[in-house]
Design a protein around this motif. Structure first.
Motif, PDB file in Angstrom:
ATOM      1  N   ILE A  20    -131.530  11.674  92.868  1.00 38.49           N
ATOM      2  CA  ILE A  20    -130.822  12.949  92.735  1.00 38.49           C
ATOM      3  C   ILE A  20    -129.545  12.921  93.569  1.00 38.49           C
ATOM      4  CG2 ILE A  20    -130.899  15.373  93.466  1.00 38.49           C
ATOM      5  CD1 ILE A  20    -132.252  15.108  90.889  1.00 38.49           C
ATOM      6  N   THR A  22    -125.777  13.015  92.139  1.00 39.60           N
ATOM      7  CA  THR A  22    -124.860  14.065  92.574  1.00 39.60           C
ATOM      8  C   THR A  22    -123.561  13.466  93.110  1.00 39.60           C
ATOM      9  OG1 THR A  22    -126.728  15.502  93.122  1.00 39.60           O
ATOM     10  CG2 THR A  22    -124.595  16.075  94.098  1.00 39.60           C
ATOM     11  N   TYR A  72    -132.011  16.497  86.484  1.00 34.53           N
ATOM     12  CA  TYR A  72    -132.425  17.686  87.232  1.00 34.53           C
ATOM     13  C   TYR A  72    -133.564  18.431  86.522  1.00 34.53           C
ATOM     14  CZ  TYR A  72    -128.066  16.859  89.760  1.00 34.53           C
ATOM     15  OH  TYR A  72    -127.055  16.288  90.499  1.00 34.53           O
TER      16      TYR A  72
END
Length: 380
Positions: A244, A248, A371
């Motif tokens: 994640i 990002t 996500y």
């Protein structure tokens, strides 16, 4: 050392299988399968013939590719996600795509509670639910991103079985979306076609960009550094999956002019993905496939029902809001099959003005899918 387990030999074979898959994938026969599936099939054959190691006699090279190459490949692919340019797709396509993404999540959750796949798949069921949510939101990048976080790729046969089921469902959905406009017009006429004013002339595709030495050295530096930072952050905040954080960082960097001007990130990422998929193929042993009997049926039912529910929701809401069946079909395909198959659909419908929007919402799916995949895992 046995040459079959020699890492240099094995890496050379994997690289050659990628080359072979890409060339075969350009033929009339190979286009039906695609290079990604072909490289899995080729290395699976070699592994079962004992020409390269398989999951039962895995070598450290495979572990290194899972640990380093795969996540960095996802990072490179995300460097094409330009959040500002996505708005150029227009509100109809963006709105439909968000509806489709939420419909995928809703479909997975309903399938989970209706079929109770955990009774057959065990604890792996939750991870598979997250992987399928990711891949049916925007493509296989998200599928692999979720799998990597839970080391699911090391469950060779189950992982390969999930990929096989995913390919079957995706192929069937291509057929459904091709037929959708014709079928729906019989029951529910189009509104006036919503034409985008986007011109696709002189627009280049990421895969057409030739990499140069300046771009290459920066991409390698950024990939390695982002990977290191994501792992450092995970040490301090273990609740946040490193993939994640890495995703990002990639998305944020993609918004900068400097990174956006770097050439070849898509090609570099795609090549590393193929190397990763080659190892996935090597992990598939036919001797263990028979263990999938009930598991395979459950996977097919689970994925099939989820995608069907996605389709029903998208058709109903899309029909009420826009009723441009070709656009609805393209957006749904961008969810389930990814941007590439969505572009193919736009070409088939001769909707040239929707080709660039299909690319843009495809990148949006790449950004959202991971996500939503983790959300589903935590929710169930």
């Amino acid at each position: 050392m046995n040459f079959v387990t020699n890492p240099t030999y094995v890496l050379a074979v994997l690289c050659f299988m990628v080359i072979l898959a890409v060339y075969v994938g350009k033929t009339k026969f190979g286009k039906k399968f695609g290079a990604a599936l072909l490289v899995i099939l080729f290395t699976a054959v070699l592994a079962n013939l004992k020409i390269i190691p398989s999951s039962s006699n895995s070598i450290p090279l495979y572990g290194g590719i899972f640990k380093y190459v795969a996540p960095i490949s996802i990072f490179y692919l995300l460097l094409n996600v330009n959040l500002t340019s996505i708005k150029r797709a227009g509100l109809p396509m963006i709105g439909l795509f968000i509806i489709g993404s939420l419909a995928t999540t809703f479909g997975i959750l309903i399938s989970w509670f209706f079929l109770e796949p955990e009774s057959v798949l065990g604890e792996s069921g939750k991870v598979i639910a997250g992987m399928l949510t990711g891949t049916y939101t925007g493509g296989s990048v998200n599928f692999n991103a979720v799998a990597l976080e839970y080391d699911f790729q090391e469950k060779g046969v189950l992982y390969a079985g999930t990929i096989a089921v995913d390919n079957v469902v995706t192929t069937l959905w291509i057929i459904v979306t091709l037929a959708l406009p014709v079928i729906m017009r019989y029951f529910w006429k189009d509104k006036t076609n919503i034409k985008s004013n986007i011109h696709t002339e002189n627009q280049s595709h990421p895969e057409d960009e030739n990499i140069d030495i300046i771009s290459l050295m920066w991409l390698i530096f950024l990939g390695v550094t982002a990977y290191y930072i994501s792992n450092v952050i995970k040490e301090f905040i273990p609740q946040i999956p490193s993939i994640i954080t890495l995703s990002t960082i990639g998305i944020l960097l993609a918004q900068t002019k400097f990174v956006a001007n770097l050439k070849g990130s898509h090609n570099l990422g795609l090549y590393l993905v193929f190397i990763f998929l080659a190892v996935i193929g090597a992990y598939c042993e036919l001797d263990a496939v028979f263990e999938l009997k009930d598991v395979g049926i459950m996977l097919l039912l689970f994925a099939g029902l989820a995608v069907m529910l996605h389709g029903v929701i998208v058709v109903l809401l899309g029909g009420l809001l826009y009723r441009d069946w070709e656009m609805i079909a393209i957006v749904s395909q961008a969810n389930v099959g990814g941007g590439t198959t969505a572009i193919a659909l736009a070409e088939s419908f001769n909707r040239k003005e929707l080709i660039l929007p299909a690319i843009l919402v495809g990148t949006l799916g790449t950004a959202l899918g991971t996500y939503l995949g983790f959300f589903v895992i935590y929710f169930i």
